[in-house]
Design a protein around this motif. Sequence first.
Motif, mmCIF file in Angstrom:
data_model
loop_
_atom_site.group_PDB
_atom_site.id
_atom_site.type_symbol
_atom_site.label_atom_id
_atom_site.label_comp_id
_atom_site.label_asym_id
_atom_site.label_seq_id
_atom_site.Cartn_x
_atom_site.Cartn_y
_atom_site.Cartn_z
ATOM 1 N N PHE A 125 0.849 -1.187 0.000
ATOM 2 C CA PHE A 125 0.000 0.000 0.000
ATOM 3 C C PHE A 125 0.884 1.236 0.000
ATOM 4 N N VAL A 142 -5.618 -3.142 5.209
ATOM 5 C CA VAL A 142 -6.787 -2.343 4.861
ATOM 6 C C VAL A 142 -8.031 -3.163 5.132
ATOM 7 N N GLY A 185 -4.140 -0.110 9.111
ATOM 8 C CA GLY A 185 -2.982 0.418 8.395
ATOM 9 C C GLY A 185 -1.653 -0.148 8.840
ATOM 10 N N TYR A 197 0.768 -3.696 4.885
ATOM 11 C CA TYR A 197 -0.247 -2.760 5.345
ATOM 12 C C TYR A 197 -1.570 -3.504 5.466
ATOM 13 N N ASP A 238 -12.735 4.664 7.124
ATOM 14 C CA ASP A 238 -11.423 4.771 6.498
ATOM 15 C C ASP A 238 -10.869 3.362 6.332
ATOM 16 N N ASN A 270 0.934 5.167 0.930
ATOM 17 C CA ASN A 270 0.205 6.137 1.728
ATOM 18 C C ASN A 270 1.049 7.392 1.861
ATOM 19 N N ARG A 292 -7.980 2.580 6.054
ATOM 20 C CA ARG A 292 -6.679 2.529 6.726
ATOM 21 C C ARG A 292 -6.806 2.501 8.242
#
Length: 156
Positions: free
Chosen positions: A51, A68, A109, A66, A104, A53, A106
């Motif tokens: 991911f 999600v 995350g 990561y 979200d 970011n 994330r």
Amino acid sequence: MQYADLDDTTYKEKVIAKTTTHNFVHFSFTTNDIVNVEPPKLEWDLNFTVFTNLITGNGSYGYSDYVVNNLKAGAKAYRVDVTNEITYEKFNETMIDETKFLDDQRAIGDSWRQVTAPQKLFSDRFYIIKDAENNYYKIKMLAFLNASGVRGYPKF
């Protein structure tokens, strides 16, 4: 979509249709066709993935492990910090705080581990996940390195 190898003098064309069953449609230049990479959009809640970011003040950063949540299907999460009164073992459904679920993808995350030296797993937190069918789960990360210290081996 039109595409061509760098040395080609003609191009190829491929029409990629939207699908109602998946969040994304993936295309392979090797096979020149659609490939199924992800499960159907309503059949997953978490994804351990690569991911990219933004890090405030530093630009973009590519994460190799990561997490999600499938926000598009309604899966939400939030972090719980461990205290003397709130532990993973003691946490139960009566302690869920609906106001903390994040809109979200994330929500988990990279907050479950530190990858800069010294690499470490955070044991002072766990996560509550609510899936699209309003089932609740608690998840505690147990590892992200293999025995040789290589990332990409999550255990939870």
